[in-house]
Design a protein around this motif. Sequence first.
Motif, short mmCIF file in Angstrom:
data_model
loop_
_atom_site.label_atom_id
_atom_site.label_comp_id
_atom_site.label_asym_id
_atom_site.label_seq_id
_atom_site.Cartn_x
_atom_site.Cartn_y
_atom_site.Cartn_z
N THR A 127 0.83 -1.20 0.00
CA THR A 127 0.00 0.00 0.00
C THR A 127 0.86 1.25 0.00
O THR A 127 0.47 2.29 -0.56
CB THR A 127 -0.96 0.00 1.20
OG1 THR A 127 -1.71 -1.22 1.18
CG2 THR A 127 -1.91 1.18 1.16
N TRP A 170 -6.57 0.77 -1.39
CA TRP A 170 -5.91 0.15 -0.24
C TRP A 170 -6.28 -1.32 -0.07
O TRP A 170 -6.32 -1.84 1.04
CB TRP A 170 -6.28 0.91 1.03
CG TRP A 170 -5.61 2.24 1.18
CD1 TRP A 170 -5.18 3.08 0.20
CD2 TRP A 170 -5.31 2.89 2.42
NE1 TRP A 170 -4.65 4.22 0.74
CE2 TRP A 170 -4.71 4.14 2.11
CE3 TRP A 170 -5.51 2.57 3.76
CZ2 TRP A 170 -4.29 5.03 3.09
CZ3 TRP A 170 -5.09 3.47 4.73
CH2 TRP A 170 -4.48 4.68 4.40
N VAL A 173 -4.21 -3.47 2.32
CA VAL A 173 -4.32 -3.25 3.77
C VAL A 173 -5.25 -4.30 4.37
O VAL A 173 -5.07 -4.73 5.52
CB VAL A 173 -4.82 -1.82 4.07
CG1 VAL A 173 -5.25 -1.69 5.52
CG2 VAL A 173 -3.70 -0.82 3.80
N GLY A 174 -6.24 -4.72 3.59
CA GLY A 174 -7.12 -5.79 4.06
C GLY A 174 -6.36 -7.06 4.37
O GLY A 174 -6.69 -7.78 5.32
N GLY A 201 -10.79 -5.58 7.90
CA GLY A 201 -10.00 -6.19 6.84
C GLY A 201 -10.88 -6.86 5.80
O GLY A 201 -10.63 -6.76 4.59
N THR A 204 -12.43 -4.16 3.72
CA THR A 204 -11.43 -3.55 2.84
C THR A 204 -11.16 -4.44 1.62
O THR A 204 -11.08 -3.96 0.49
CB THR A 204 -10.12 -3.29 3.60
OG1 THR A 204 -10.39 -2.42 4.71
CG2 THR A 204 -9.07 -2.65 2.71
N GLY A 220 -9.73 0.91 5.23
CA GLY A 220 -8.33 0.62 5.54
C GLY A 220 -7.73 1.65 6.48
O GLY A 220 -6.95 1.31 7.38
N TRP A 223 -8.96 0.99 10.02
CA TRP A 223 -8.23 -0.14 10.61
C TRP A 223 -6.82 0.28 11.02
O TRP A 223 -6.36 -0.08 12.10
CB TRP A 223 -8.14 -1.30 9.62
CG TRP A 223 -7.24 -2.38 10.15
CD1 TRP A 223 -7.56 -3.35 11.06
CD2 TRP A 223 -5.84 -2.55 9.87
NE1 TRP A 223 -6.45 -4.10 11.36
CE2 TRP A 223 -5.38 -3.64 10.65
CE3 TRP A 223 -4.94 -1.88 9.05
CZ2 TRP A 223 -4.07 -4.08 10.60
CZ3 TRP A 223 -3.62 -2.31 9.01
CH2 TRP A 223 -3.20 -3.40 9.77
#
Length: 242
Positions: A127, A170, A173-174, A201, A204, A220, A223
């Motif tokens: 990311t 993003w 990011v998950g 997550g 995302t 994201g 989180w």
Amino acid sequence: MTTHVTTHNPVRSDLAPEAGPATTENADTPSRLWSIAGIGAGVAALAAGVSAGMIDPVYDETLRGDAEGVLQKLTTFVPHIAVFQVTASIAAVLFVVFGLGLARRLRVALPVGHLAPAAAAAGLVGTAVVLVMGSALNTEFLAVATKPEIAVPEAAAFYNHWTGTVPGCWLLVGLSALAVHAAARAGGVPRWLGRTGLVLGGLTLLVGTLPVQYMAGLTGLVWLLVTAIGFHVGDRGFRRGR
């Protein structure tokens, strides 16, 4: 007759044993600067997202289909482009630091060979690359905004579509969030952080795979901030166990 007695003292009792190098990552309590980096990454990414979102001439209904008008209006967004460039770059660097720190935190609490640390780092570092690429055209179009005559109008419209979409992609990011969830299932992190990773997550990854992928930047970001703050102030059980 003479008798000879030989003695051998492999260790001198009057000297302290020489300390050897630490052989495990558990030797010292790790710094929490990585979690501060995560908080900083979230704040910088928020500033980058807001400033990028404010660069919106291509979304102006009165300029629909008017590339020349988009180019001319872009000249009023010089401060926004500059802020977007600086904050996105800072966020990208801090993403890498947080990703590596998170991987280290998970690695010392999980069995050797567990995939969660690598997955957590890969998602955040990936990311960071997205943020760099999402802001990659800023220098060029900062110059265009000050000298619009040097650009093709259609290029300005493309740039604005780019800044309105790419920085929010993003998806990865998950992956990091679900890695924290996996670590929680293995007992490596607090349960609430794991549940946060599962919910945010999962969302995302879901929106990141759909044609609204830029919305992954919202879930994201939430989180990232919750997790970074959580590890910084709410990970006391792990630190006491060290």
